[in-house]
Structure formats: structure tokens, C-alpha cells
Design an enzyme around this catalytic site. Sequence first.
Site, short mmCIF file in Angstrom:
data_model
loop_
_atom_site.label_atom_id
_atom_site.label_comp_id
_atom_site.label_asym_id
_atom_site.label_seq_id
_atom_site.Cartn_x
_atom_site.Cartn_y
_atom_site.Cartn_z
N LYS A 35 -76.69 -55.11 -38.89
CA LYS A 35 -75.91 -54.69 -40.07
C LYS A 35 -75.33 -53.29 -39.83
O LYS A 35 -75.74 -52.61 -38.87
CB LYS A 35 -76.83 -54.70 -41.30
CG LYS A 35 -78.04 -53.78 -41.13
CD LYS A 35 -79.15 -54.09 -42.11
CE LYS A 35 -80.28 -53.08 -41.93
NZ LYS A 35 -81.44 -53.41 -42.76
N TYR A 246 -67.10 -21.27 -40.15
CA TYR A 246 -67.16 -21.12 -41.61
C TYR A 246 -68.39 -20.32 -42.01
O TYR A 246 -69.49 -20.54 -41.52
CB TYR A 246 -67.25 -22.49 -42.28
CG TYR A 246 -65.92 -23.22 -42.34
CD1 TYR A 246 -64.82 -22.67 -43.00
CD2 TYR A 246 -65.79 -24.47 -41.76
CE1 TYR A 246 -63.61 -23.36 -43.06
CE2 TYR A 246 -64.59 -25.16 -41.82
CZ TYR A 246 -63.51 -24.61 -42.47
OH TYR A 246 -62.33 -25.28 -42.53
#
Length: 346
Positions: A35, A246
Site C-alpha cells: 500500500k 531560513y
Amino acid sequence: MTAPLRLSLDTNALCDNWRALDRLSGPAACGAAVKADGYGLGARGVVERLAQTGARDFFVANWNEAAAIADLVNDPAIGLSVLHGVRAEDMPLAGQGFARPVLSTCDQVQRWRSAGGGPCDVMVDTGMNRLGVSTEDVAQGLLKGIAIDTIMSHLARADEDVVANAIQRDRMEALRGMTGARRMSLANSAGIVLGAEYAFDLTRPGLALYGGVPRDALAGVVRQVVTPQAQILQRRLLAAGDSIGYNARYTATQAVEVAILNIGYADGYWRGFSNSGHGSVGGARLPVLGRVSMDLTAISVDALPTLAEGDWVTLDFALPGASAQSGMSQYELLTGLGARFDRIWS
Ligand SMILES: *Cc1c(COP(=O)(O)O)cnc(C)c1O
């Protein structure tokens, strides 16, 4: 066109991991949970390889995932199960017969039975309280008259040493002979190493196939399959006092050579690797400096004066360690691997 970042995927490691889990499953068959696009590796690449290695039972979450690999499992000896069962709007696809729904509610059982009820699987809840019909409903005959291949349940805490595992196992055992199911299945990756009495007829590993280690007993048994690699976009020299990225979460205390890589949290190289992850080239360890951005990550390349724009760097992604560094689970690290990678199987 070749992508500027790649996932290097190790066929031998994947197949050896399946073989090891198959051995640990004893006489039970060993399947494969594929999955979430094969836990981020690419379901088609995983299914092709594991089917060739001997896996005969595959598990996806929904019918879109099932349809995407249907052509790879058309050998009648191979089964594909859809863990979320079958909604009314899934019935046209489900009716084609290339996969079995894992029925998990009374409504789903009813829907399947009134449509003619071909082979199916059934999920029974034994204590996780997520998906599954209750053991009481089974005892009262809910499943009468449907053709069940595999009756299954799922362990909530197989990665812990708690009595809840034995309780779930005993509730599963109590279902033996009650449903006409051809097989019973309980264990995921961690459940496989809880003991032979957890294997029943079929095991359903996911994480450990892909190199994840949910219990210590699997360390040294399974090995890493996935290695992200990124290219250097720019190399620069930081002077003492310069900061990078950042929010300036790294400031150089002395001059340092830095390379900017074209990978970031949008690729599944999570912000938790800020100032904690590392890359490597030829054995040299290259620490991540400052904050990981969406598409970019800075590493120290002081150790490698000749490393240049366009060169490739390997990111350390060994799952147990990378999980500790990033604060993400091993499952999240795998399933978060983004769409910008070329997935390259060796
Ligand atoms: C995802 C899943 C698995 C595989 O679990 P791992 O912990 O990845 O081995 C097995 N069974 C069910 C029902 C699942 O949803």
C-alpha cells in the site's frame, strides 16, 4: 528526462528481506504489504520483484492502488487484497475479480453477499478498534454463506512487549474453525518475530521488507533498501559569523565550505534533519547545516575540497537512525518519499 534527484533501490536487499521474513514465518506463507505505493518505493517495482521471488499475497489499501498493479498479479496463484474493503462505488472494479476486498464492516459483508459474493477476505477486530467486524458478530453468523479466503486481524502493539499482543492472538485463535475461511492471518512485520504462535497461515510484512526495523529482533536480519541521492547546485564558503538558511539556524564559528543540495522536505527529507542529518560521498561524512528547506538542504563539504556543482551526494537514510535524527517514524520516512525522485532499481 533524468530527474536531478534519485532514489537508489536495492533489488537484492528487498528480495533478501522478503526471504528472511518468509523463513521467520515458518510454515506460514509470507505476503507483502505494498500500500501507499509500496511504502514510497513504487508499488510496481516492488510487486514485480517480490512476485518473482515467490511472494503470492499482496495487500493494498484501496481499489485505485489495486487497479494500478492488477496486470502484475494476473497469475491465478497470486492474490491481491484490498484492506479498506469495498464501498458501493468500488463495486464495478471489485466485480472484475482481480483482487479481493477485505470486508471489515457488516454493511460491506451485506454489500458483497447481495452482489453474489465471490472470494473475499474478512478483517476481524481483536482489540485495535480500527477496522474490522466484531468477534461477537462472527460468532452470531455474520459471515455465513460468503466464500472467505483469509480471515485476518491486525496487531496494535506488535512493536512493544505488552500483554495486549497475547490477548489479540488468543482472540484470533478462538476464531479457528468458526468461519470456513481457508486461512488465518495476524502478523505484520513486528508480529512475525513475536513467536511462531503469531504466524497462523499467512504473514503480512510491510515495513521490514523495505528495511525498517520495528523490533530489535529484526536488526541485522533485514537491511536497508532505499538510498536518496541529490545533486549539488552550488558550493560556497561561509566566513566565521555567517549563518545559513531560513531563520539562521546554523552560524559558522570558523570558515566552512558548504554545498547546497537540491532536496528538501517536499521530497520527504524532513525538517527534522535540520542540523542533525548528514550526507556522504566516498565515506566522508557531511553534516547538514541549518534548516532543511522545501527544496534545498545545505551540508558541510569541508572534508571534500574537490566536490563540485553537479556532483551527487548520498543522504544517510538508514531507517532506525534516520528516525531518531528526524523525529519521524520509519513508516513516515518511507511513505513520505516524494514524486520528484527517479526511482532506480539496481
Ligand atoms: C500496513 C499493514 C500491514 C503491514 O504492517 P507493517 O507494520 O508495515 O509490517 C499488515 N496488515 C495490515 C492490515 C496493514 O494495514
